[in-house]
Design an enzyme around this catalytic site. Structure first.
Site, PDB file in Angstrom:
ATOM      1  N   SER A  59       0.765  -1.395   0.002  1.00 24.59           N
ATOM      2  CA  SER A  59      -0.004   0.115   0.158  1.00 24.59           C
ATOM      3  C   SER A  59       0.887   1.222   0.135  1.00 24.59           C
ATOM      4  CB  SER A  59      -0.913   0.164   1.367  1.00 24.59           C
ATOM      5  OG  SER A  59      -1.982   0.905   0.934  1.00 24.59           O
ATOM      6  N   ASP A 108      -9.489  -5.138  -5.177  1.00 25.29           N
ATOM      7  CA  ASP A 108      -8.996  -4.137  -4.315  1.00 25.29           C
ATOM      8  C   ASP A 108      -9.783  -2.927  -4.297  1.00 25.29           C
ATOM      9  OD1 ASP A 108      -7.398  -2.227  -2.994  1.00 25.29           O
ATOM     10  OD2 ASP A 108      -5.686  -2.547  -3.648  1.00 25.29           O
ATOM     11  N   HIS A 161      -7.321  -5.647  -0.900  1.00 25.84           N
ATOM     12  CA  HIS A 161      -6.248  -4.834  -0.548  1.00 25.84           C
ATOM     13  C   HIS A 161      -5.631  -5.662   0.619  1.00 25.84           C
ATOM     14  CE1 HIS A 161      -4.231  -1.073  -0.381  1.00 25.84           C
ATOM     15  NE2 HIS A 161      -4.309  -0.866   0.798  1.00 25.84           N
TER      16      HIS A 161
END
Length: 181
Positions: free
Chosen positions: A65, A113, A145
């Protein structure tokens, strides 16, 4: 050396480590937030490489991320920082303007995601290929995600088997010279 679990000097949140705050953030100011955090990130990577006496070509940056954002942007901004980037569920803060020199980029993302849509990374990977970058992009269905074991397995496979274009080109040139000589 052992991988690090916590980044010294990073901002902390209850959901993990951060290199820059997302409080009050918007898509419009994201590139500026990343740019402001890059010098500290780059200095940290260089310090660790020096501490472990690692040439930059042997440094592999892996991030999830926000960590992926920082790793991707760092090799765009700083030559000879790392030889590989493993970007899990991340994104570029700004579209890549050039291919990082002598860096292999491995983009790994879940197709489901909801935080950072995978399509942006496919577009970035296509752009990087057009620019001459060494890049792989793996988008796996049914993953969101997350730093999923299947993505990690793909990343490890890339580290073991991906031959950077510069290495392949040098080998082909050497083979050609041996044939002629």
């Amino acid at each position: 050396p052992e991988a690090f679990d916590q980044i010294p000097g990073s901002a902390e949140s209850s959901k993990g480590q951060q290199w820059y705050s997302l409080q009050g953030a918007s898509d419009d100011d994201h590139p500026e937030r990343v740019a402001a955090a890059l010098p500290g990130f780059i200095a940290t990577v260089r310090a660790w490489a020096e501490q472990f006496d690692m040439a930059w070509e042997r440094v592999a940056l892996a991030g999830f991320s926000q960590g992926a954002v920082m790793a991707l942007e760092a090799v765009q901004a700083e030559p000879q920082l790392a030889g590989r980037v493993l970007a899990f569920s991340g994104a570029y803060a700004s579209p890549p303007a050039h291919a990082p020199d002598q860096v292999s980029l491995h983009i790994l993302h879940g197709q489901r995601d909801p935080v950072l849509p995978y399509q942006d990374q496919v577009t970035a990977a296509r752009r990087l290929v057009q620019l001459g970058a060494d890049v792989t992009a793996d988008v796996l269905p049914d993953l969101g995600h997350e730093l999923h074991a299947e993505l990690i397995a793909r990343a490890m496979e890339q580290l073991r088997t991906f031959v950077p274009a510069r290495v392949w080109k040098a080998a082909m040139e050497a083979a050609k010279e041996q044939k002629l000589g």
